[in-house]
Design a protein around this motif. Sequence first.
Motif, mmCIF file in Angstrom:
data_model
loop_
_atom_site.group_PDB
_atom_site.id
_atom_site.type_symbol
_atom_site.label_atom_id
_atom_site.label_comp_id
_atom_site.label_asym_id
_atom_site.label_seq_id
_atom_site.Cartn_x
_atom_site.Cartn_y
_atom_site.Cartn_z
ATOM 1 N N HIS A 1 0.975 -1.298 -0.102
ATOM 2 C CA HIS A 1 -0.068 0.032 0.113
ATOM 3 C C HIS A 1 0.753 1.229 -0.106
ATOM 4 O O HIS A 1 0.436 2.334 -0.710
ATOM 5 N N ALA A 2 1.851 1.315 0.617
ATOM 6 C CA ALA A 2 3.007 2.315 0.431
ATOM 7 C C ALA A 2 3.474 2.484 -0.581
ATOM 8 O O ALA A 2 3.463 3.752 -1.602
ATOM 9 N N ARG A 3 3.773 1.495 -1.583
ATOM 10 C CA ARG A 3 4.048 1.608 -2.876
ATOM 11 C C ARG A 3 2.915 2.117 -3.998
ATOM 12 O O ARG A 3 3.039 3.121 -4.480
ATOM 13 N N ALA B 1 3.279 9.995 -1.383
ATOM 14 C CA ALA B 1 4.202 9.772 -0.345
ATOM 15 C C ALA B 1 5.516 10.084 -1.012
ATOM 16 O O ALA B 1 5.779 10.033 -2.095
ATOM 17 N N TYR B 2 6.424 10.707 0.126
ATOM 18 C CA TYR B 2 7.815 10.769 -0.451
ATOM 19 C C TYR B 2 8.796 10.587 0.632
ATOM 20 O O TYR B 2 8.400 10.624 1.743
ATOM 21 N N THR B 3 10.095 9.976 0.099
ATOM 22 C CA THR B 3 10.955 9.625 1.194
ATOM 23 C C THR B 3 11.754 10.984 1.608
ATOM 24 O O THR B 3 11.892 11.769 0.975
ATOM 25 N N CYS B 4 12.097 11.080 2.762
ATOM 26 C CA CYS B 4 12.711 12.303 3.654
ATOM 27 C C CYS B 4 13.629 11.927 4.443
ATOM 28 O O CYS B 4 13.628 11.133 5.044
ATOM 29 N N GLU C 1 9.956 7.799 -9.522
ATOM 30 C CA GLU C 1 10.757 6.824 -9.419
ATOM 31 C C GLU C 1 11.791 6.794 -7.986
ATOM 32 O O GLU C 1 12.175 5.604 -7.667
ATOM 33 N N THR C 2 12.525 7.898 -8.078
ATOM 34 C CA THR C 2 13.656 8.028 -6.855
ATOM 35 C C THR C 2 12.625 7.645 -5.509
ATOM 36 O O THR C 2 13.586 6.850 -4.494
ATOM 37 N N VAL C 3 11.441 8.005 -5.227
ATOM 38 C CA VAL C 3 10.969 7.786 -3.928
ATOM 39 C C VAL C 3 10.707 6.169 -3.878
ATOM 40 O O VAL C 3 11.173 5.505 -2.825
ATOM 41 N N ARG C 4 10.337 5.619 -5.006
ATOM 42 C CA ARG C 4 10.174 4.026 -4.983
ATOM 43 C C ARG C 4 11.530 3.408 -4.780
ATOM 44 O O ARG C 4 11.696 2.634 -3.906
#
Length: 571
Positions: free
Chosen positions: A191-193, A201-204, A229-232
């Motif tokens: 579900h996060a993907r 959502a994004y990575t931090c 793509e970077t976040v994934r």
Amino acid sequence: MDEDLRERVERAAEKHALLNAVKYDSDADVGAIMGPLMGENPDFRPHGDEIPGVVGGVVARVNDLPPAEKRERLEELAPDELAEIEAEGEKTDHDLPDLPNVDAYDSVRMRAAPNPNGPWHIGHARMPAVIGTYKQRYDGSFVVRFDDTDPETKRPDLAAYDAILDDIEYLGFEPDEVLLASDRLETYYDHARDLIDAGGAYTCSCGAEDFSDMKNAAEACPHRDKDRETVREEFTAMVDGAYDAGEMVLRVRTDINHKNPALRDWVAFRMIDTPHPRPEADAYRCWPMLDFQSGVDDHLTGVTHIIRGIDLQDSAKRQRFVYDYFGWEYPEVVHWGHVQVDAYDVRLSTSALKAKIDAGGLDGWDDPRAPTLASLRRRGVRGEAVVEALAALGTSTSNVDLAMSSVYAANRDLVDDDADRYFLVRDGERFEVDGGPDAGHPPLHPDHEDRGERTIPVDGGVVLEPEDVPDQGDRVWLKGCACVRRDGDRLAVTDDDIEVVRSGDADVIHWAPAEGTVPVRMRTPDGDVHGVAEPDFAATAIGDVVQFERIGFVRVDDHADDGSVVYWAHP
């Protein structure tokens, strides 16, 4: 005490003794009526040392009346209070309001979501008590989901999983489904993907303090506009354990200008270095925050109605962002205030209780001084009584107080009919008895003559509790035996009949033989009490709930060569 005051005390004591006896359909209890009596009559307080003696005589006379006469007399003295008692007897679970929008769903489904970091205290029982009652009302279902996705700060206790399920069974309910969140990490990752792909959502990698400063200033994090793509890729690295704790999180993209800073780009996943205590989950290092995990699970398990604390209002608001990204309908929410429990010195906190146990301040989770369900169960309090008292609190958003007296009253109704009676004497004073029968024969239960009588020897002398020892020349009635008058260190049997009690000239007291008694250690919330019980008490079975007359109900915990152990339940 002058005669005028004595008459006033007797009149007030009679009313309260009748109220107590009629309300609980049992013998009145001196200890139970002293509080209301003194509270209603503050001018009695300077005579506090003398009042119990007067009250005891009145209580004995009231207890000697048949039930119908008790009610008739109470109707004469306090008709309004009698009407209130009878109205309370007709109450059902309607203290719980109807759930909102029930008709919009095919069936009601609720959830209890415990953190298995230890056995349950009484406050924890409110949730299963209420949702179990709603399940019965609506012929619905409920799921138990162990929210065990924090292996560090709220580290699960492996024994707590089964202990909590045992507690739910003790309360009288059986969940329709049991889930462990720590078994569902791959579901949360999926579900996060999906959320990342939806732009939600994004990575931090910002430091916690730096992000907090930006969030409070309504400034966007520099990582907020990363390409998907970077976040994934970075989230995959999180799942693979490529980061240490604090290096990377996954945030839900919300509204950076939201008026409530707590809702701005909240954390959905973080890294935890501490392995989970369950072997099935100890390889994971990327763990969901509760708001993400719980929100996803509520949807996937078909939960229609959520009950949560008023302090968790922001949880629903955070989760709605995720629901909106996925196009899900959010469940109905009922918020309630905290429950406070009287009668305990120990704080209602699993961590505080565990610390007290580890320090030796409590013997374990079922110590009678602990406000836990394990303690109540060992003391002989039935789960049904706990449910009745907690459901009666309703679902108000205000903080509510649970009086343990309400639990005890409900339990008394459940156990009284089955509980045989025995005598226990504490700190007994010995007296020889002159004349009269060789033994007393009080009934095993005053309402069930068919159960027979106990046999308590008198010919070897008796022991009395210090407060029951009569003054020289005064009389007392040895319950189930005879009237005696004190003569020095001896008690002489008189030819008085029961009228001496009804007239108030002799108090009814319990007693034990001077020889052949059963040593008893009674474990109570206030500490251990030691005494001796009549010989027939030795025939009780482990687990029996009995009443020590004039003391209270107890659960028999152990019989050994050197004595017995009982756990005090309530008056």
